[in-house]
Design an enzyme around this catalytic site. Structure first.
Site, PDB file in Angstrom:
ATOM      1  N   LYS A 171       0.852  -1.209   0.000  1.00 34.79           N
ATOM      2  CA  LYS A 171       0.000   0.000   0.000  1.00 34.79           C
ATOM      3  C   LYS A 171       0.877   1.244   0.000  1.00 34.79           C
ATOM      4  O   LYS A 171       2.010   1.238   0.489  1.00 34.79           O
ATOM      5  CB  LYS A 171      -0.953   0.030   1.196  1.00 34.79           C
TER       6      LYS A 171
ATOM      7  N   PRO B   6       9.196  -4.711  -0.400  1.00 34.56           N
ATOM      8  CA  PRO B   6      10.355  -4.425   0.456  1.00 34.56           C
ATOM      9  C   PRO B   6       9.983  -4.481   1.943  1.00 34.56           C
ATOM     10  O   PRO B   6       8.893  -4.053   2.339  1.00 34.56           O
ATOM     11  CB  PRO B   6      10.756  -3.004   0.041  1.00 34.56           C
TER      12      PRO B   6
ATOM     13  N   ALA C  30      10.061  -3.610   5.941  1.00 36.54           N
ATOM     14  CA  ALA C  30      10.217  -2.400   6.777  1.00 36.54           C
ATOM     15  C   ALA C  30      10.401  -1.152   5.920  1.00 36.54           C
ATOM     16  O   ALA C  30      11.243  -0.304   6.205  1.00 36.54           O
ATOM     17  CB  ALA C  30      11.380  -2.553   7.767  1.00 36.54           C
TER      18      ALA C  30
ATOM     19  N   ALA D 117       0.364  -7.016   4.698  1.00 42.80           N
ATOM     20  CA  ALA D 117      -0.102  -7.770   3.524  1.00 42.80           C
ATOM     21  C   ALA D 117      -0.008  -9.270   3.810  1.00 42.80           C
ATOM     22  O   ALA D 117      -0.944 -10.032   3.511  1.00 42.80           O
ATOM     23  CB  ALA D 117       0.736  -7.414   2.296  1.00 42.80           C
TER      24      ALA D 117
ATOM     25  N   ASP E  11      -2.787  -1.403   9.605  1.00 45.68           N
ATOM     26  CA  ASP E  11      -2.855  -1.453   8.135  1.00 45.68           C
ATOM     27  C   ASP E  11      -3.444  -2.758   7.606  1.00 45.68           C
ATOM     28  O   ASP E  11      -3.605  -2.915   6.393  1.00 45.68           O
ATOM     29  CB  ASP E  11      -1.444  -1.338   7.526  1.00 45.68           C
TER      30      ASP E  11
HETATM   31  O1  C5P Z   1      -0.874  -0.915  14.258  1.00 42.66           O
HETATM   32  P1  C5P Z   1       0.530  -1.375  14.113  1.00 42.66           P
HETATM   33  O2  C5P Z   1       0.835  -2.561  15.001  1.00 42.66           O
HETATM   34  O3  C5P Z   1       0.942  -1.619  12.711  1.00 42.66           O
HETATM   35  O4  C5P Z   1       1.424  -0.188  14.627  1.00 42.66           O
HETATM   36  C1  C5P Z   1       2.793  -0.342  14.909  1.00 42.66           C
HETATM   37  C2  C5P Z   1       3.246   0.805  15.786  1.00 42.66           C
HETATM   38  O5  C5P Z   1       3.176   2.037  15.061  1.00 42.66           O
HETATM   39  C3  C5P Z   1       2.388   1.029  17.010  1.00 42.66           C
HETATM   40  O6  C5P Z   1       2.804   0.247  18.099  1.00 42.66           O
HETATM   41  C4  C5P Z   1       2.594   2.508  17.285  1.00 42.66           C
HETATM   42  O7  C5P Z   1       3.834   2.735  17.917  1.00 42.66           O
HETATM   43  C5  C5P Z   1       2.708   3.085  15.876  1.00 42.66           C
HETATM   44  N1  C5P Z   1       1.404   3.579  15.367  1.00 42.66           N
HETATM   45  C6  C5P Z   1       0.850   4.726  15.910  1.00 42.66           C
HETATM   46  N2  C5P Z   1      -0.337   5.199  15.435  1.00 42.66           N
HETATM   47  C7  C5P Z   1      -0.978   4.572  14.422  1.00 42.66           C
HETATM   48  C8  C5P Z   1      -0.434   3.398  13.845  1.00 42.66           C
HETATM   49  C9  C5P Z   1       0.760   2.935  14.342  1.00 42.66           C
HETATM   50  O8  C5P Z   1       1.420   5.319  16.829  1.00 42.66           O
HETATM   51  N3  C5P Z   1      -2.123   5.064  13.966  1.00 42.66           N
END
Ligand code: C5P
Length: 300
Positions: free
Chosen positions: A8, A96, A98, A106, A138
């Site tokens: 994405k 890719p 990270a 995905a 995501d």
């Molecule tokens: O939701 P996800 O596990 O992918 O998010 C990874 C990290 O990114 C979270 O632990 C947080 O630190 C940060 N994050 C955030 N606000 C969001 C999405 C992600 O702070 N809306």
């Protein structure tokens, strides 16, 4: 059972002040683009993951245990149905790692769809989206695909009208960036950010009428400054892409991948050629919107 899920990009990523739960409120527009991971699920007594690189993707950072989001997706799906099951997941990575392209998300979405079919669970779309949201912000979009508005922490997705046929130049970086670190840097740089993120209205309006110029003018990513602050050389990479691309350039998600928007395939390919000539090792040309996680090959 093989399921394909797309990378994405965020056409706009507005980020508000950090919430009490540590997450940030988002107002974003996601688009699924034609870089893919394929996840093959097969029966196994215990959880197993194998990862294979497609093209030049460096998979060395991908966890092969329960730290892998695709395994967590499988475990969550099994628990949701009260089952004690495991599986083997073979992941072919074209996205890719990270890179700010949601490759891990995905894989999780693809694992949910593949295991739901393999185990013949017939989980409702609503439940799959709910499980996806618990796996990561995501992941629901990776199920949905296409072009969608994202709210909440990104997990509340609504498909949006997108009459366009968009081309992207995708410039990956060989060293990934940590998403929490980039959000943390945003908090440090902007402790007084408004609670409500910037609106994605201009992007949505441009998509609705297929106005490429208006879309280009509305692209924006609030995570670009913090990512560059953490990684000053990213600023040079953005400048290099801007100097070779006659169009809008921005960071993808939390980075470090850099994106250029093009009106046509030829335009994107010209940028790709110029960047390769300038010494950038890997440049992809992709299109969007494309489908969310979907079955590409049945088992057996
Ligand atoms: O939701 P996800 O596990 O992918 O998010 C990874 C990290 O990114 C979270 O632990 C947080 O630190 C940060 N994050 C955030 N606000 C969001 C999405 C992600 O702070 N809306």
């Amino acid at each position: 059972m093989t399921v394909r899920a797309a990378a994405k990009v965020n056409l706009v990523l507005g980020v508000g002040r950090v919430r009490a739960d540590g997450m940030h409120p988002l107002d974003t527009v996601y688009q699924a683009v034609s870089l893919y991971d394929d996840v093959r699920a097969s029966p196994s007594e215990q959880w197993e993951v194998a990862v294979r690189s497609v093209g030049d993707v460096d998979c060395s950072g991908v966890p092969l245990d329960e730290g892998n989001l695709a395994v967590r997706a499988g475990q969550l799906l099994a628990a949701h149905h009260g089952l004690d099951r495991a599986a083997r997941l073979d992941i072919d990575k074209g996205i890719p790692v990270a890179g700010g392209l949601a490759g891990g998300s995905a894989d999780a979405a693809a694992a949910l769809v593949a295991l739901d079919r393999l185990w013949q669970l017939r989980t409702s779309d609503e439940d799959l989206l709910d499980l996806a949201a618990r796996l990561g912000s995501d992941v629901p979009f990776a199920l949905l695909g296409g072009t969608a508005h994202g709210a909440g922490r990104g997990e509340l997705v609504t498909p949006v009208a997108d009459t366009g046929d968009h081309w992207w130049v995708v410039v990956p970086h060989d060293v990934g960036l940590s998403t929490p670190a980039v959000y943390g840097e945003l908090d440090r740089l902007h402790p007084d950010a408004p609670a409500v993120p910037r609106s994605s209205e201009a992007v949505l309006a441009a998509l609705l009428v297929g106005d490429h110029a208006a879309l280009g003018a509305a692209l924006h990513n609030d995570l670009e400054d913090p990512a560059v602050s953490l990684r000053p050389e990213l600023g040079e990479r953005l400048a290099l892409v801007r100097s070779h691309h006659d169009g809008p350039v921005l960071l993808s998600g939390s980075g470090p991948t850099v994106l250029g928007l093009s009106p046509t395939h030829e335009h994107a390919t010209a940028t790709r050629g110029a960047l390769l000539e300038a010494g950038v090792p890997v440049v992809h040309v992709v299109t969007g919107p494309v489908a969310g996680a979907h079955v590409v090959e049945l088992a057996g």
